[in-house]
Design a protein around this motif. Structure first.
Motif, PDB file in Angstrom:
ATOM      1  N   ASP A  66     -32.500  36.567 -31.862  1.00  0.00           N
ATOM      2  CA  ASP A  66     -33.317  37.632 -32.431  1.00  0.00           C
ATOM      3  C   ASP A  66     -34.780  37.434 -32.050  1.00  0.00           C
ATOM      4  OD1 ASP A  66     -33.357  39.953 -34.487  1.00  0.00           O
ATOM      5  OD2 ASP A  66     -34.941  38.617 -35.199  1.00  0.00           O
ATOM      6  N   LYS A  67     -35.245  36.203 -32.138  1.00  0.00           N
ATOM      7  CA  LYS A  67     -36.626  35.904 -31.742  1.00  0.00           C
ATOM      8  C   LYS A  67     -36.821  36.128 -30.244  1.00  0.00           C
ATOM      9  CE  LYS A  67     -40.238  32.354 -31.930  1.00  0.00           C
ATOM     10  NZ  LYS A  67     -40.641  32.551 -30.531  1.00  0.00           N
ATOM     11  N   LEU A  68     -35.816  35.772 -29.452  1.00  0.00           N
ATOM     12  CA  LEU A  68     -35.920  35.970 -28.004  1.00  0.00           C
ATOM     13  C   LEU A  68     -36.084  37.452 -27.677  1.00  0.00           C
ATOM     14  CD1 LEU A  68     -35.726  34.963 -25.078  1.00  0.00           C
ATOM     15  CD2 LEU A  68     -33.233  35.184 -25.269  1.00  0.00           C
ATOM     16  N   VAL A  69     -35.301  38.303 -28.316  1.00  0.00           N
ATOM     17  CA  VAL A  69     -35.389  39.743 -28.091  1.00  0.00           C
ATOM     18  C   VAL A  69     -36.771  40.253 -28.473  1.00  0.00           C
ATOM     19  CG1 VAL A  69     -34.538  41.990 -28.847  1.00  0.00           C
ATOM     20  CG2 VAL A  69     -32.927  40.176 -28.296  1.00  0.00           C
ATOM     21  N   ARG A  70     -37.295  39.794 -29.609  1.00  0.00           N
ATOM     22  CA  ARG A  70     -38.622  40.232 -30.040  1.00  0.00           C
ATOM     23  C   ARG A  70     -39.710  39.733 -29.080  1.00  0.00           C
ATOM     24  NH1 ARG A  70     -39.747  37.714 -34.415  1.00  0.00           N
ATOM     25  NH2 ARG A  70     -37.768  36.768 -35.036  1.00  0.00           N
ATOM     26  N   ASP A  71     -39.537  38.519 -28.574  1.00  0.00           N
ATOM     27  CA  ASP A  71     -40.513  37.970 -27.621  1.00  0.00           C
ATOM     28  C   ASP A  71     -40.503  38.756 -26.312  1.00  0.00           C
ATOM     29  OD1 ASP A  71     -41.250  36.044 -29.422  1.00  0.00           O
ATOM     30  OD2 ASP A  71     -40.044  34.437 -28.524  1.00  0.00           O
ATOM     31  N   ILE A  72     -39.310  39.151 -25.866  1.00  0.00           N
ATOM     32  CA  ILE A  72     -39.213  39.933 -24.631  1.00  0.00           C
ATOM     33  C   ILE A  72     -39.939  41.262 -24.798  1.00  0.00           C
ATOM     34  CG2 ILE A  72     -37.625  41.198 -23.128  1.00  0.00           C
ATOM     35  CD1 ILE A  72     -35.591  38.926 -23.629  1.00  0.00           C
ATOM     36  N   LYS A  77     -43.548  46.252 -30.653  1.00  0.00           N
ATOM     37  CA  LYS A  77     -43.201  45.517 -31.862  1.00  0.00           C
ATOM     38  C   LYS A  77     -41.831  45.972 -32.349  1.00  0.00           C
ATOM     39  CE  LYS A  77     -47.645  44.212 -33.868  1.00  0.00           C
ATOM     40  NZ  LYS A  77     -48.473  44.242 -35.094  1.00  0.00           N
ATOM     41  N   LEU A  78     -40.934  45.028 -32.568  1.00  0.00           N
ATOM     42  CA  LEU A  78     -39.624  45.351 -33.109  1.00  0.00           C
ATOM     43  C   LEU A  78     -39.669  45.213 -34.620  1.00  0.00           C
ATOM     44  CD1 LEU A  78     -38.661  45.197 -30.167  1.00  0.00           C
ATOM     45  CD2 LEU A  78     -36.586  44.083 -30.997  1.00  0.00           C
ATOM     46  N   ILE A  79     -39.203  46.233 -35.303  1.00  0.00           N
ATOM     47  CA  ILE A  79     -39.089  46.160 -36.756  1.00  0.00           C
ATOM     48  C   ILE A  79     -37.654  46.517 -37.126  1.00  0.00           C
ATOM     49  CG2 ILE A  79     -41.498  46.561 -37.387  1.00  0.00           C
ATOM     50  CD1 ILE A  79     -40.894  49.503 -37.667  1.00  0.00           C
ATOM     51  N   ASN A  80     -37.060  45.713 -37.996  1.00  0.00           N
ATOM     52  CA  ASN A  80     -35.691  46.022 -38.386  1.00  0.00           C
ATOM     53  C   ASN A  80     -35.677  47.177 -39.388  1.00  0.00           C
ATOM     54  OD1 ASN A  80     -35.825  44.944 -41.149  1.00  0.00           O
ATOM     55  ND2 ASN A  80     -35.952  42.934 -40.166  1.00  0.00           N
ATOM     56  N   THR A  81     -34.512  47.710 -39.613  1.00  0.00           N
ATOM     57  CA  THR A  81     -34.381  48.914 -40.436  1.00  0.00           C
ATOM     58  C   THR A  81     -34.950  48.733 -41.842  1.00  0.00           C
ATOM     59  OG1 THR A  81     -32.111  48.198 -40.909  1.00  0.00           O
ATOM     60  CG2 THR A  81     -32.416  49.826 -39.172  1.00  0.00           C
ATOM     61  N   LYS A  82     -34.836  47.535 -42.391  1.00  0.00           N
ATOM     62  CA  LYS A  82     -35.329  47.288 -43.747  1.00  0.00           C
ATOM     63  C   LYS A  82     -36.858  47.300 -43.825  1.00  0.00           C
ATOM     64  CE  LYS A  82     -31.335  44.577 -45.300  1.00  0.00           C
ATOM     65  NZ  LYS A  82     -30.871  43.269 -45.827  1.00  0.00           N
ATOM     66  N   ASP A  83     -37.504  46.981 -42.708  1.00  0.00           N
ATOM     67  CA  ASP A  83     -38.971  46.902 -42.700  1.00  0.00           C
ATOM     68  C   ASP A  83     -39.638  48.196 -42.231  1.00  0.00           C
ATOM     69  OD1 ASP A  83     -38.908  44.281 -43.571  1.00  0.00           O
ATOM     70  OD2 ASP A  83     -38.856  43.462 -41.533  1.00  0.00           O
ATOM     71  N   THR A  84     -38.828  49.184 -41.868  1.00  0.00           N
ATOM     72  CA  THR A  84     -39.389  50.407 -41.284  1.00  0.00           C
ATOM     73  C   THR A  84     -40.304  51.143 -42.265  1.00  0.00           C
ATOM     74  OG1 THR A  84     -37.441  50.668 -39.884  1.00  0.00           O
ATOM     75  CG2 THR A  84     -38.866  52.583 -40.149  1.00  0.00           C
ATOM     76  N   ILE A  85     -39.781  51.454 -43.447  1.00  0.00           N
ATOM     77  CA  ILE A  85     -40.578  52.212 -44.423  1.00  0.00           C
ATOM     78  C   ILE A  85     -41.815  51.429 -44.873  1.00  0.00           C
ATOM     79  CG2 ILE A  85     -40.578  53.223 -46.737  1.00  0.00           C
ATOM     80  CD1 ILE A  85     -37.737  54.152 -46.239  1.00  0.00           C
ATOM     81  N   PRO A  86     -41.683  50.132 -45.228  1.00  0.00           N
ATOM     82  CA  PRO A  86     -42.895  49.380 -45.596  1.00  0.00           C
ATOM     83  C   PRO A  86     -43.956  49.371 -44.506  1.00  0.00           C
ATOM     84  CG  PRO A  86     -40.951  48.165 -46.283  1.00  0.00           C
ATOM     85  CD  PRO A  86     -40.472  49.324 -45.458  1.00  0.00           C
TER      86      PRO A  86
END
Length: 290
Positions: free
Chosen positions: A150-156, A163-172
């Motif tokens: 997961d960190k590798l994907v975000r680093d790429i 910036k990658l944000i997961n579904t739970k962090d989208t609204i915040p």
């Protein structure tokens, strides 16, 4: 165990990422034989999806699409790995935006922007646009269980200022941006199947009535974002063209679900034009009305 798995696979992934494209696609041809003929990865799902969505085609035509879709899937998988080390110049040469000025005009309206895109062609390389935009770019994704990958994907993605944000962090994230008057670009891939328990809308997609994601529409209305559709076309192996299409400027004024339905119609058009480049491996119609 997650760390061990990551340590074992990372050198292989890195080595693949530095391969010249010519060799990369030779490898893809080998992976295709393994995935399609030997493992038969999700072949039942793919065959069922194509039969449901394209019943007007003959069995021979559907089989041709099936095989081509697996070839494209293998190409796309290795292209995703290639993103790990590909240069900005190289990805911009291979993933071309035909009318970037449409997006730039949207930025001048001083509102956050939602871009809706399908799991079609090389949707992963849309991150290359982040080197051209003024807004901060966010891609909404489902978090990978292995925290190291997961960190590798975000680093790429961060290599291209995404910036990658997961579904739970989208609204915040959107609430924080709105509070601070911070404009952003948010990418939504909304053509896959949602959980039935979280479904608010059913609509025909490829002629089959099925639950659809409405999150992009809901958020565009809530945070007053302009909305674009990004149509991606595979020109030839390793080369793509992306074209922006206007959806809605003021989604709050649009009747509920009209934005979602229009998005689906445009995705359908893409699929009918060249069905072999759609992601058929996802069980898109596992929930449908009879």
């Amino acid at each position: 165990m997650q760390l061990v798995f990551f340590i074992l696979l990372y050198p292989i992934i890195w080595f693949i990422s530095i391969l010249p494209f010519r060799i990369l696609y030779m490898l893809s041809d080998c992976v295709y034989i393994l995935i399609y003929y030997i493992i038969g990865y999700r072949k039942k799902v793919v065959r069922g999806n194509i039969t449901l969505a394209l019943p007007h085609l003959s069995r021979k035509e559907r089989l041709q699409i099936e095989k081509k879709s697996y070839r494209h899937l293998c190409d796309m998988f290795l292209e995703m790995i290639k993103t790990m080390t590909i240069s900005v110049n190289e990805i911009e040469k291979r993933f071309v935006f035909t009318n970037f000025e449409m997006y730039q005009e949207m930025e001048k309206k001083n509102k956050s922007i939602a871009i809706m895109i399908a799991h079609y062609a090389c949707y992963e390389w849309t991150i290359s646009m982040n080197s051209k935009i003024k807004y901060e770019g966010y891609a909404i994704y489902k978090k990978i269980n292995n925290k190291y990958f997961d960190k590798l994907v975000r680093d790429i993605r961060s290599r291209f200022k995404a910036k990658l944000i997961n579904t739970k962090d989208t609204i915040p994230t959107m609430e924080k941006n709105a509070k601070n008057n911070h404009l952003g670009l948010f990418g939504f891939a909304s053509d896959q199947s949602p959980q039935v328990s979280k479904t608010f809308h059913w609509q025909k997609f490829m002629g089959i009535e099925t639950p659809v994601h409405t999150g992009a529409e809901m958020l565009a209305k809530r945070f007053d974002m302009n909305v674009l559709f990004l149509r991606v076309k595979k020109v030839k192996r390793g080369y793509y063209e992306a074209t922006f299409e206007h959806l809605f400027d003021n989604p709050k004024e649009v009747p509920d679900y009209q934005l979602t339905d229009e998005f689906l119609r445009r995705v359908e058009k893409q699929i009918y034009e060249a069905p072999e480049f759609y992601l058929w491996t996802h069980n898109r119609w596992k929930h449908k009305k009879k």
